[in-house]
Design a protein around this motif. Structure first.
Motif, mmCIF file in Angstrom:
data_model
loop_
_atom_site.group_PDB
_atom_site.id
_atom_site.type_symbol
_atom_site.label_atom_id
_atom_site.label_comp_id
_atom_site.label_asym_id
_atom_site.label_seq_id
_atom_site.Cartn_x
_atom_site.Cartn_y
_atom_site.Cartn_z
ATOM 1 N N CYS A 23 0.864 -1.178 0.000
ATOM 2 C CA CYS A 23 0.000 0.000 0.000
ATOM 3 C C CYS A 23 0.898 1.225 0.000
ATOM 4 C CB CYS A 23 -0.896 -0.014 1.234
ATOM 5 S SG CYS A 23 -1.954 1.451 1.412
ATOM 6 N N ARG A 24 0.750 2.068 -0.986
ATOM 7 C CA ARG A 24 1.601 3.250 -1.113
ATOM 8 C C ARG A 24 0.772 4.529 -1.210
ATOM 9 N NH1 ARG A 24 6.963 2.160 -2.487
ATOM 10 N NH2 ARG A 24 7.333 -0.020 -3.089
ATOM 11 N N SER A 25 1.201 5.540 -0.477
ATOM 12 C CA SER A 25 0.629 6.875 -0.679
ATOM 13 C C SER A 25 1.533 7.573 -1.686
ATOM 14 C CB SER A 25 0.579 7.644 0.645
ATOM 15 O OG SER A 25 1.856 7.718 1.247
ATOM 16 N N TYR A 36 -8.049 -2.978 5.836
ATOM 17 C CA TYR A 36 -9.408 -3.482 5.961
ATOM 18 C C TYR A 36 -9.534 -4.776 5.158
ATOM 19 C CZ TYR A 36 -10.743 1.281 7.418
ATOM 20 O OH TYR A 36 -10.854 2.489 8.052
ATOM 21 N N ARG A 37 -10.554 -5.529 5.516
ATOM 22 C CA ARG A 37 -10.884 -6.737 4.780
ATOM 23 C C ARG A 37 -12.373 -6.701 4.487
ATOM 24 N NH1 ARG A 37 -9.537 -12.808 7.123
ATOM 25 N NH2 ARG A 37 -10.334 -13.961 5.343
ATOM 26 N N GLN A 38 -12.728 -7.082 3.285
ATOM 27 C CA GLN A 38 -14.137 -7.087 2.932
ATOM 28 C C GLN A 38 -14.519 -8.411 2.322
ATOM 29 O OE1 GLN A 38 -15.479 -4.656 -0.332
ATOM 30 N NE2 GLN A 38 -17.531 -4.466 0.505
ATOM 31 N N PHE A 39 -15.519 -9.078 2.929
ATOM 32 C CA PHE A 39 -16.100 -10.276 2.357
ATOM 33 C C PHE A 39 -17.240 -9.846 1.434
ATOM 34 C CE2 PHE A 39 -13.683 -13.372 4.490
ATOM 35 C CZ PHE A 39 -13.415 -12.900 5.766
ATOM 36 N N CYS A 94 -6.495 -0.952 1.760
ATOM 37 C CA CYS A 94 -5.764 -0.105 2.700
ATOM 38 C C CYS A 94 -6.247 1.330 2.566
ATOM 39 C CB CYS A 94 -4.262 -0.175 2.467
ATOM 40 S SG CYS A 94 -3.709 0.676 0.979
ATOM 41 N N SER A 95 -6.031 2.089 3.599
ATOM 42 C CA SER A 95 -6.292 3.525 3.528
ATOM 43 C C SER A 95 -5.159 4.245 4.248
ATOM 44 C CB SER A 95 -7.638 3.893 4.154
ATOM 45 O OG SER A 95 -7.603 3.746 5.551
#
Lengths: 116, 114
Positions: A23-25, A36-39, A94-95
């Motif tokens: 994850c890169r800004s 985060y994880r999303q099902f 990611c955020s």
């Protein structure tokens, strides 16, 4: 606006292998990154919060030895899914944010992980 | 324990009409609320937010209403356009505290029919 990238966008791996997601800004320095994880058809569940140069803070129920997070610089955080199993298949997002206190989070495009 | 709930998993609206997406929360410490739009295989995109000291915030076609006593917020989109079709998540945060994590609802799939 601020841009956050993730790599890879899609990965398929065999059960038992480890997978690293970056994850890169791209145009700002991120003090904090969130994973985060999303099902499917479910909410985004926060897995962990990472601050540059310090250990990540994991949410309850998230195995820190399974989901290794490294925030080595202000522009890069990595999530490594160790010894992946089919139940780890999910969409990982990611955020990134800046500063102290609450500030707007900028989300990456997500990584689809499929473990065979 | 879901602190942020979106009870409608889906909503279909005719183009040009108003879309109303609802969200309820249980944690009275939340003081900042956000709406995100998400397309499949993409990350969420911020739409609009509202502080708990306000009851309405408007940005173009999007208006968010907050009813603190009912612990309820809603997102109004008018007029709805086919490009608005996406999953909408509401999120909440205790901005005044040290915590910075967003708590998300489960999302509502909005379909705007041409």
């Amino acid at each position: 606006g601020a841009v956050v990238s993730q790599h890879p966008s899609w990965v398929i791996c065999k059960s038992g292998t480890s997978v690293k997601i970056e994850c890169r800004s791209l145009d700002f320095q991120a003090t904090t990154m969130f994973w985060y994880r999303q099902f499917p058809k479910q909410s985004l569940m926060l897995m962990a919060t990472s601050n540059e140069g310090s250990k990540a803070t994991y949410e309850q129920g998230v195995e820190k030895d399974k989901f290794l997070i490294n925030h080595a610089s202000l522009t890069l955080s990595t999530l490594t899914v160790t010894s992946a199993h089919p139940e780890d298949s999910s969409f990982y997002i990611c955020s990134a944010t800046v500063g102290v206190g609450y500030n707007e989070q900028f989300f990456g495009p997500g990584t689809r992980l499929t473990v065979l | 324990d879901q602190q942020v709930k979106q009870n409608s998993p889906s909503l279909s609206v005719q183009e040009g009409r108003i879309s109303i997406l609802n969200c309820d929360y249980t944690n009275s410490m939340f003081d900042y609320f956000l709406w995100y739009k998400k397309y499949p295989a993409e990350g969420p995109t911020f739409l609009i937010s509202i502080s708990s000291i306000k009851d309405k915030n408007e940005d173009g076609r999007f208006t968010v209403f907050l009813n603190k006593s009912a612990k309820h917020l809603s997102l109004h989109i008018v007029p709805s356009q086919p490009g608005d079709s996406a999953v909408y998540f509401c999120a909440a945060v205790v901005r005044s505290g040290s915590a910075r994590q967003l708590t998300f609802g489960s999302g509502t799939q909005l379909t705007v029919l041409p």
